[in-house]
Design a protein around this motif. Structure first.
Motif, PDB file in Angstrom:
ATOM      1  N   MET A 138      93.368  41.755  14.665  1.00  0.00           N
ATOM      2  CA  MET A 138      92.627  40.445  14.870  1.00  0.00           C
ATOM      3  C   MET A 138      92.583  39.798  13.459  1.00  0.00           C
ATOM      4  SD  MET A 138      89.106  39.519  16.039  1.00  0.00           S
ATOM      5  CE  MET A 138      87.984  40.269  14.602  1.00  0.00           C
ATOM      6  N   THR A 139      93.064  38.442  13.770  1.00  0.00           N
ATOM      7  CA  THR A 139      92.801  37.726  12.210  1.00  0.00           C
ATOM      8  C   THR A 139      92.208  36.377  12.805  1.00  0.00           C
ATOM      9  OG1 THR A 139      94.682  38.712  11.132  1.00  0.00           O
ATOM     10  CG2 THR A 139      93.724  36.622  10.311  1.00  0.00           C
ATOM     11  N   ILE A 140      90.974  36.011  12.439  1.00  0.00           N
ATOM     12  CA  ILE A 140      90.472  34.869  12.605  1.00  0.00           C
ATOM     13  C   ILE A 140      89.930  34.411  11.129  1.00  0.00           C
ATOM     14  CG2 ILE A 140      88.457  33.688  13.570  1.00  0.00           C
ATOM     15  CD1 ILE A 140      88.054  36.084  15.695  1.00  0.00           C
ATOM     16  N   ARG A 141      90.881  33.520  10.705  1.00  0.00           N
ATOM     17  CA  ARG A 141      90.556  32.936   9.238  1.00  0.00           C
ATOM     18  C   ARG A 141      90.200  31.492   9.669  1.00  0.00           C
ATOM     19  NH1 ARG A 141      92.807  35.919   5.125  1.00  0.00           N
ATOM     20  NH2 ARG A 141      92.420  37.902   5.697  1.00  0.00           N
ATOM     21  N   LEU A 142      90.758  30.862  10.817  1.00  0.00           N
ATOM     22  CA  LEU A 142      90.328  29.419  10.819  1.00  0.00           C
ATOM     23  C   LEU A 142      90.097  29.360  12.499  1.00  0.00           C
ATOM     24  CD1 LEU A 142      90.166  26.618  10.167  1.00  0.00           C
ATOM     25  CD2 LEU A 142      92.688  26.243  10.326  1.00  0.00           C
ATOM     26  N   GLY A 143      88.939  28.977  12.787  1.00  0.00           N
ATOM     27  CA  GLY A 143      88.568  28.723  14.282  1.00  0.00           C
ATOM     28  C   GLY A 143      87.930  27.527  14.536  1.00  0.00           C
ATOM     29  N   LEU A 144      87.863  27.071  15.720  1.00  0.00           N
ATOM     30  CA  LEU A 144      87.259  25.828  16.121  1.00  0.00           C
ATOM     31  C   LEU A 144      86.161  26.278  17.258  1.00  0.00           C
ATOM     32  CD1 LEU A 144      86.989  22.685  16.324  1.00  0.00           C
ATOM     33  CD2 LEU A 144      88.571  22.733  18.412  1.00  0.00           C
ATOM     34  N   GLN A 145      85.053  25.949  17.083  1.00  0.00           N
ATOM     35  CA  GLN A 145      83.928  26.134  18.165  1.00  0.00           C
ATOM     36  C   GLN A 145      83.676  24.668  18.858  1.00  0.00           C
ATOM     37  OE1 GLN A 145      79.551  25.993  17.426  1.00  0.00           O
ATOM     38  NE2 GLN A 145      79.490  27.923  18.423  1.00  0.00           N
ATOM     39  N   ILE A 146      83.642  24.662  20.108  1.00  0.00           N
ATOM     40  CA  ILE A 146      83.393  23.424  21.039  1.00  0.00           C
ATOM     41  C   ILE A 146      82.056  23.748  21.553  1.00  0.00           C
ATOM     42  CG2 ILE A 146      84.103  22.048  23.047  1.00  0.00           C
ATOM     43  CD1 ILE A 146      86.990  23.013  22.410  1.00  0.00           C
ATOM     44  N   ASN A 147      81.083  23.145  20.938  1.00  0.00           N
ATOM     45  CA  ASN A 147      79.767  23.130  21.383  1.00  0.00           C
ATOM     46  C   ASN A 147      78.997  21.893  22.045  1.00  0.00           C
ATOM     47  OD1 ASN A 147      79.345  21.211  19.098  1.00  0.00           O
ATOM     48  ND2 ASN A 147      78.229  22.861  18.009  1.00  0.00           N
ATOM     49  N   ASN A 148      79.708  20.975  22.391  1.00  0.00           N
ATOM     50  CA  ASN A 148      79.051  19.716  23.311  1.00  0.00           C
ATOM     51  C   ASN A 148      80.020  19.403  24.120  1.00  0.00           C
ATOM     52  OD1 ASN A 148      77.281  17.449  23.328  1.00  0.00           O
ATOM     53  ND2 ASN A 148      79.016  16.284  22.400  1.00  0.00           N
ATOM     54  N   PHE A 149      79.674  19.111  25.472  1.00  0.00           N
ATOM     55  CA  PHE A 149      80.270  18.479  26.309  1.00  0.00           C
ATOM     56  C   PHE A 149      79.971  17.195  26.888  1.00  0.00           C
ATOM     57  CE2 PHE A 149      80.232  23.304  26.449  1.00  0.00           C
ATOM     58  CZ  PHE A 149      81.709  23.309  26.233  1.00  0.00           C
ATOM     59  N   SER A 150      79.249  16.477  26.198  1.00  0.00           N
ATOM     60  CA  SER A 150      78.583  15.184  26.820  1.00  0.00           C
ATOM     61  C   SER A 150      79.718  14.131  26.889  1.00  0.00           C
ATOM     62  CB  SER A 150      77.343  14.725  26.017  1.00  0.00           C
ATOM     63  OG  SER A 150      76.361  15.717  26.261  1.00  0.00           O
ATOM     64  N   TYR A 151      80.126  13.993  25.891  1.00  0.00           N
ATOM     65  CA  TYR A 151      81.324  12.761  25.611  1.00  0.00           C
ATOM     66  C   TYR A 151      81.003  11.625  26.334  1.00  0.00           C
ATOM     67  CZ  TYR A 151      83.747  17.362  24.819  1.00  0.00           C
ATOM     68  OH  TYR A 151      83.720  18.665  24.473  1.00  0.00           O
ATOM     69  N   GLY A 152      79.633  11.112  26.176  1.00  0.00           N
ATOM     70  CA  GLY A 152      79.043  10.046  26.718  1.00  0.00           C
ATOM     71  C   GLY A 152      78.626  10.128  28.271  1.00  0.00           C
ATOM     72  N   VAL A 153      78.813  11.465  28.636  1.00  0.00           N
ATOM     73  CA  VAL A 153      78.550  11.782  30.271  1.00  0.00           C
ATOM     74  C   VAL A 153      76.928  11.851  30.270  1.00  0.00           C
ATOM     75  CG1 VAL A 153      78.814  13.110  32.030  1.00  0.00           C
ATOM     76  CG2 VAL A 153      80.669  12.374  30.653  1.00  0.00           C
ATOM     77  N   SER A 154      76.096  11.631  30.867  1.00  0.00           N
ATOM     78  CA  SER A 154      74.849  12.149  31.088  1.00  0.00           C
ATOM     79  C   SER A 154      74.858  13.383  32.184  1.00  0.00           C
ATOM     80  CB  SER A 154      74.081  10.935  31.548  1.00  0.00           C
ATOM     81  OG  SER A 154      74.389  10.783  33.220  1.00  0.00           O
ATOM     82  N   GLY A 155      73.660  13.992  32.304  1.00  0.00           N
ATOM     83  CA  GLY A 155      73.588  14.882  33.276  1.00  0.00           C
ATOM     84  C   GLY A 155      74.008  14.637  34.549  1.00  0.00           C
ATOM     85  N   GLN A 156      73.792  13.292  35.037  1.00  0.00           N
ATOM     86  CA  GLN A 156      73.891  13.145  36.480  1.00  0.00           C
ATOM     87  C   GLN A 156      75.047  12.075  36.421  1.00  0.00           C
ATOM     88  OE1 GLN A 156      72.056  14.374  38.739  1.00  0.00           O
ATOM     89  NE2 GLN A 156      71.223  15.417  37.216  1.00  0.00           N
ATOM     90  N   GLY A 157      75.995  11.975  35.296  1.00  0.00           N
ATOM     91  CA  GLY A 157      77.178  10.933  34.995  1.00  0.00           C
ATOM     92  C   GLY A 157      78.470  11.589  35.772  1.00  0.00           C
ATOM     93  N   ASP A 158      79.420  10.712  35.660  1.00  0.00           N
ATOM     94  CA  ASP A 158      80.950  10.889  36.058  1.00  0.00           C
ATOM     95  C   ASP A 158      81.349  11.996  34.935  1.00  0.00           C
ATOM     96  OD1 ASP A 158      83.406  11.171  37.012  1.00  0.00           O
ATOM     97  OD2 ASP A 158      84.019   9.098  36.432  1.00  0.00           O
TER      98      ASP A 158
END
Length: 314
Positions: free
Chosen positions: A1-21
């Protein structure tokens, strides 16, 4: 395994509310993962949470179940390793977790990573009915879980009877390979670092300030020496935020993240990571982009990858 460069995606709102589209929610996740896949990132990580975390958003904001989402990302990426940063051990029976990660490894053709930790977000435990207990309880649970998970992902059939878990010749089939890389996150010098040295391939150092990194590396080397492990065999990384832009108001960023948030051009961010992280002795970096502050900006992940990859290669 080599992980020298990673991306964490930690947010899924993207302008969407909890009840939104939510129509554009997962396509936006896919777009980020595919940028990372094409631009030299070694891995893409999701958080393993059911509620959004304090400092990132409110608990009712969108949060995808990690292993379901990772399975879907496996079908739309080709190169990046896929995992959680990190799985909360308390959320799943260890046999279920072994099954989930071996399944992800089959779907991705050998690109799964097992990131695991004790679990810490008390609100999730209380509202969803998971036992929380003390930190010692959760750490002891993790110790038992590893005695089940590690043999299972190697193709063994462990029988185990402990305080928290029991199995009878448990197995996980099919499997793609005999060793799925193991990652743990944290920086505790009494428990987490010694556990990483004993069992893990990769330690993601979670620090409140990047100035702490150098001392943590010295602790890792000392604990490796204690058990006769070559420190070079334990990969290390740290998690930092990155916002591409010249005129970003740092005050818009939640206070908890400001000390590990880098701003500027991709080249300027890369230089800061070299100086503050890599030159301190850490092998690599995992970046997150605070999309709750700046939204998803197509091309920025690609630009970060192209600027950072030369620094961590080799």
């Amino acid at each position: 395994m080599t992980i020298r460069l990673g991306l964490q995606i930690n947010n899924f709102s993207y302008g969407v509310s909890g009840q939104g589209d939510v129509t554009d929610l997962f396509p936006t996740v896919v777009a980020q993962a595919q940028e990372a896949d094409r631009s030299g990132f070694d891995a893409v990580f999701l958080m393993d949470h059911f509620y959004q975390l304090p400092g990132i958003g409110t608990p009712d904001q969108p949060m995808l179940e990690a292993y379901t989402a990772l399975g879907a990302l496996a079908s739309v990426t080709e190169n990046v390793q896929l995992g959680t940063l990190v799985t909360g051990n308390t959320y799943r029976n260890p046999t279920l977790l072994a099954k989930a990660v071996t399944t992800l490894d089959v779907i991705s053709q050998g690109r799964a990573i097992l990131g695991i930790g004790t679990g810490w977000f008390e609100l999730e435990h209380e509202q969803l009915g998971y036992d929380f207990g003390t930190f010692t309880d959760r750490f002891d649970k993790l110790g038992e879980a590893l005695q089940i998970i590690l043999p299972m992902i190697k193709g063994e059939r462990p029988t185990f009877s402990g305080k928290y878990y029991r199995t009878q010749e448990a197995m996980a089939n099919p499997r793609f390979r005999d060793h799925i890389p193991l990652l743990i996150g944290g920086s505790g010098e009494k428990k987490t670092i010694p556990l990483a040295v004993q069992h893990f391939d990769h330690l993601n150092l979670i620090v409140s300030n990047v100035d702490e990194i150098g001392r943590k590396i010295e602790v890792i080397k000392a604990r490796c020496e204690d058990i006769g492990r070559d420190p070079a065999t334990l990969e290390t990384s740290t998690l930092v935020g990155a916002i591409v832009g010249e005129n970003i108001d740092r005050d818009l960023v939640p206070e908890e993240f400001r000390d590990r948030l880098l701003l500027g051009s991709p080249e300027a961010i890369a230089e800061q990571i070299k100086t503050k992280v890599l030159d301190a002795g850490v092998n690599g970096v995992i970046v997150f982009v605070p999309t709750q502050v700046v939204g998803y900006q197509p091309g920025n992940i690609t630009a970060l990858g192209e600027a950072l990859k030369p620094l961590v290669s080799g």
